[in-house]
Design a protein around this motif. Structure first.
Motif, PDB file in Angstrom:
ATOM      1  N   ILE A 257      37.483  53.044  44.233  1.00 22.42           N
ATOM      2  CA  ILE A 257      38.170  51.896  43.635  1.00 22.42           C
ATOM      3  C   ILE A 257      37.889  50.638  44.458  1.00 22.42           C
ATOM      4  O   ILE A 257      38.213  50.574  45.653  1.00 22.42           O
ATOM      5  CB  ILE A 257      39.695  52.143  43.536  1.00 22.42           C
ATOM      6  CG1 ILE A 257      39.955  53.391  42.686  1.00 22.42           C
ATOM      7  CG2 ILE A 257      40.389  50.925  42.942  1.00 22.42           C
ATOM      8  CD1 ILE A 257      41.395  53.815  42.650  1.00 22.42           C
TER       9      ILE A 257
ATOM     10  N   GLU B 282      37.588  46.092  44.375  1.00 20.65           N
ATOM     11  CA  GLU B 282      38.525  44.972  44.264  1.00 20.65           C
ATOM     12  C   GLU B 282      38.500  44.369  42.845  1.00 20.65           C
ATOM     13  O   GLU B 282      39.453  44.498  42.092  1.00 20.65           O
ATOM     14  CB  GLU B 282      38.106  43.941  45.315  1.00 20.65           C
ATOM     15  CG  GLU B 282      38.983  42.733  45.394  1.00 20.65           C
ATOM     16  CD  GLU B 282      38.565  41.824  46.553  1.00 20.65           C
ATOM     17  OE1 GLU B 282      38.271  42.334  47.645  1.00 20.65           O
ATOM     18  OE2 GLU B 282      38.519  40.608  46.352  1.00 20.65           O
TER      19      GLU B 282
ATOM     20  N   ASN C 273      37.630  49.246  39.350  1.00 18.48           N
ATOM     21  CA  ASN C 273      38.146  48.152  40.177  1.00 18.48           C
ATOM     22  C   ASN C 273      39.637  47.968  39.969  1.00 18.48           C
ATOM     23  O   ASN C 273      40.189  48.379  38.940  1.00 18.48           O
ATOM     24  CB  ASN C 273      37.432  46.846  39.810  1.00 18.48           C
ATOM     25  CG  ASN C 273      36.090  46.714  40.492  1.00 18.48           C
ATOM     26  OD1 ASN C 273      35.987  46.870  41.706  1.00 18.48           O
ATOM     27  ND2 ASN C 273      35.050  46.439  39.716  1.00 18.48           N
ATOM     28  N   THR C 274      40.265  47.304  40.919  1.00 25.72           N
ATOM     29  CA  THR C 274      41.696  47.028  40.813  1.00 25.72           C
ATOM     30  C   THR C 274      41.945  46.012  39.701  1.00 25.72           C
ATOM     31  O   THR C 274      42.899  46.118  38.939  1.00 25.72           O
ATOM     32  CB  THR C 274      42.219  46.483  42.162  1.00 25.72           C
ATOM     33  OG1 THR C 274      41.736  47.355  43.188  1.00 25.72           O
ATOM     34  CG2 THR C 274      43.719  46.425  42.204  1.00 25.72           C
TER      35      THR C 274
ATOM     36  N   VAL D  52      47.055  41.544  40.201  1.00 25.65           N
ATOM     37  CA  VAL D  52      46.958  42.997  40.444  1.00 25.65           C
ATOM     38  C   VAL D  52      48.127  43.725  39.772  1.00 25.65           C
ATOM     39  O   VAL D  52      47.939  44.772  39.147  1.00 25.65           O
ATOM     40  CB  VAL D  52      46.907  43.292  41.961  1.00 25.65           C
ATOM     41  CG1 VAL D  52      47.020  44.779  42.225  1.00 25.65           C
ATOM     42  CG2 VAL D  52      45.622  42.736  42.573  1.00 25.65           C
TER      43      VAL D  52
ATOM     44  N   GLY E  67      46.766  46.207  37.245  1.00 24.24           N
ATOM     45  CA  GLY E  67      46.759  47.471  37.994  1.00 24.24           C
ATOM     46  C   GLY E  67      47.248  48.694  37.234  1.00 24.24           C
ATOM     47  O   GLY E  67      46.686  49.783  37.397  1.00 24.24           O
TER      48      GLY E  67
ATOM     49  N   LEU F  97      44.564  50.684  35.787  1.00 25.68           N
ATOM     50  CA  LEU F  97      43.835  51.489  36.779  1.00 25.68           C
ATOM     51  C   LEU F  97      44.593  52.787  37.035  1.00 25.68           C
ATOM     52  O   LEU F  97      44.004  53.873  37.096  1.00 25.68           O
ATOM     53  CB  LEU F  97      43.669  50.687  38.086  1.00 25.68           C
ATOM     54  CG  LEU F  97      43.156  51.476  39.287  1.00 25.68           C
ATOM     55  CD1 LEU F  97      41.734  51.981  39.035  1.00 25.68           C
ATOM     56  CD2 LEU F  97      43.195  50.622  40.552  1.00 25.68           C
TER      57      LEU F  97
ATOM     58  N   THR G  76      39.518  54.113  48.464  1.00 25.81           N
ATOM     59  CA  THR G  76      39.786  52.711  48.156  1.00 25.81           C
ATOM     60  C   THR G  76      38.918  51.849  49.065  1.00 25.81           C
ATOM     61  O   THR G  76      38.831  52.082  50.283  1.00 25.81           O
ATOM     62  CB  THR G  76      41.284  52.372  48.349  1.00 25.81           C
ATOM     63  OG1 THR G  76      41.717  52.862  49.627  1.00 25.81           O
ATOM     64  CG2 THR G  76      42.130  53.002  47.265  1.00 25.81           C
TER      65      THR G  76
ATOM     66  N   ALA H  19      42.486  46.931  46.954  1.00 27.99           N
ATOM     67  CA  ALA H  19      42.581  48.270  46.338  1.00 27.99           C
ATOM     68  C   ALA H  19      43.475  49.174  47.178  1.00 27.99           C
ATOM     69  O   ALA H  19      44.327  49.899  46.652  1.00 27.99           O
ATOM     70  CB  ALA H  19      41.192  48.880  46.190  1.00 27.99           C
TER      71      ALA H  19
ATOM     72  N   TYR I 270      47.204  48.186  46.941  1.00 27.23           N
ATOM     73  CA  TYR I 270      47.798  48.476  45.633  1.00 27.23           C
ATOM     74  C   TYR I 270      48.016  49.986  45.454  1.00 27.23           C
ATOM     75  O   TYR I 270      49.099  50.428  45.075  1.00 27.23           O
ATOM     76  CB  TYR I 270      46.914  47.922  44.505  1.00 27.23           C
ATOM     77  CG  TYR I 270      47.486  48.220  43.138  1.00 27.23           C
ATOM     78  CD1 TYR I 270      48.701  47.662  42.734  1.00 27.23           C
ATOM     79  CD2 TYR I 270      46.845  49.090  42.266  1.00 27.23           C
ATOM     80  CE1 TYR I 270      49.249  47.956  41.499  1.00 27.23           C
ATOM     81  CE2 TYR I 270      47.380  49.390  41.023  1.00 27.23           C
ATOM     82  CZ  TYR I 270      48.592  48.818  40.645  1.00 27.23           C
ATOM     83  OH  TYR I 270      49.137  49.123  39.421  1.00 27.23           O
ATOM     84  N   ILE I 271      46.974  50.751  45.753  1.00 23.28           N
ATOM     85  CA  ILE I 271      47.061  52.194  45.508  1.00 23.28           C
ATOM     86  C   ILE I 271      48.037  52.861  46.487  1.00 23.28           C
ATOM     87  O   ILE I 271      48.752  53.794  46.124  1.00 23.28           O
ATOM     88  CB  ILE I 271      45.653  52.838  45.583  1.00 23.28           C
ATOM     89  CG1 ILE I 271      44.777  52.332  44.422  1.00 23.28           C
ATOM     90  CG2 ILE I 271      45.713  54.357  45.586  1.00 23.28           C
ATOM     91  CD1 ILE I 271      45.296  52.688  43.030  1.00 23.28           C
TER      92      ILE I 271
END
Ligand code: URA
Length: 217
Positions: free
Chosen positions: A73, A75, A114-115, A131, A135, A138, A152, A157, A160-161
């Motif tokens: 993943i 950006e 990607n994010t 995001v 997001g 995703l 990531t 990324a 966020y994850i």
């Protein structure tokens, strides 16, 4: 979203007179591929960020093997990705391809997303609002692919994850998890190209070796 899609399939099947679904006769990848295609249509029509963003040419949904056990993943699309509609096809993408090959895999073995699915103006870093808006699509992609490991690439990324505000320098090389899936944060290939030192290269390789070990490659 995946649940809603599955429900729609079931309702359509029932209308067509199908009152049971034999398990194991449909190739799983076909199933995942069609779920991803439906998610892509849904995203393009409804993503609060991508439907209102300006300045991009294409929405870059994701690419690769829907059955992949490894998902990368990034950006957001850059200029080349925006023009081609495919993630990681520019200079950073070539570096990512080399990393994937060094792991004994090829691009068609993995899934890459990607994010953010549309290119931010002037390649700037995605904002947290962007995001937060894009997001969830995703997250649905991850849910469909259901990889064994996620890598990531870079800060947006990873943050966020992993739902953290910690930066990539402190996160990289240490396993995290998202919805029970092991996550290995590492440097973004574009960062690696900008800081091409023995130290950064061996850090990324050490992170990828952990992934190889985890996947028993
Ligand atoms: N950088 C990213 O994060 N994603 C791409 O697709 C290309 C460059």
């Amino acid at each position: 979203m995946e649940y809603r899609t599955a429900q729609l399939h079931l309702e359509t099947s029932k209308l067509m007179g199908v009152d049971f679904i034999p398990i194991g006769t449909t190739p799983y990848s076909q199933d995942k591929q069609s779920l991803l295609e439906e998610l892509c249509v849904d995203h393009d029509a409804s993503c609060p960020h991508c439907t209102s963003a300006t300045g991009h040419t294409n929405i870059v949904f994701g690419t690769g093997n829907p059955d992949a056990s490894l998902m990368f993943i990034g950006e957001a699309p850059g200029m080349e990705e925006d023009l081609q509609g495919v993630p990681f096809v520019g200079a950073a993408g070539k570096k990512l391809d080399q990393i994937i090959e060094a792991m004994g895999l090829c691009r068609s073995d993995v899934y890459i997303a990607n994010t953010l699915k549309s290119r931010p103006p002037d390649n700037r870093t995605p904002t947290s609002d962007e995001v937060a808006a894009c997001g969830p699509y995703l997250k649905s992609q991850i849910e469909i692919i259901s990889p064994s490991v996620i890598v990531t690439l870079g800060s947006p990324a990873s943050k966020y994850i992993l739902e953290t505000t910690t930066g990539i320098t402190r996160l990289r090389g240490i396993w995290g998890a998202s919805e029970g899936i092991p996550v290995m944060p590492t440097y973004h290939p574009a960062y690696l190209l900008r800081n091409y030192t023995t130290e950064t290269r061996s850090q990324v390789w050490s992170d990828m070796k952990q992934v190889i070990e985890n996947l028993s490659l």
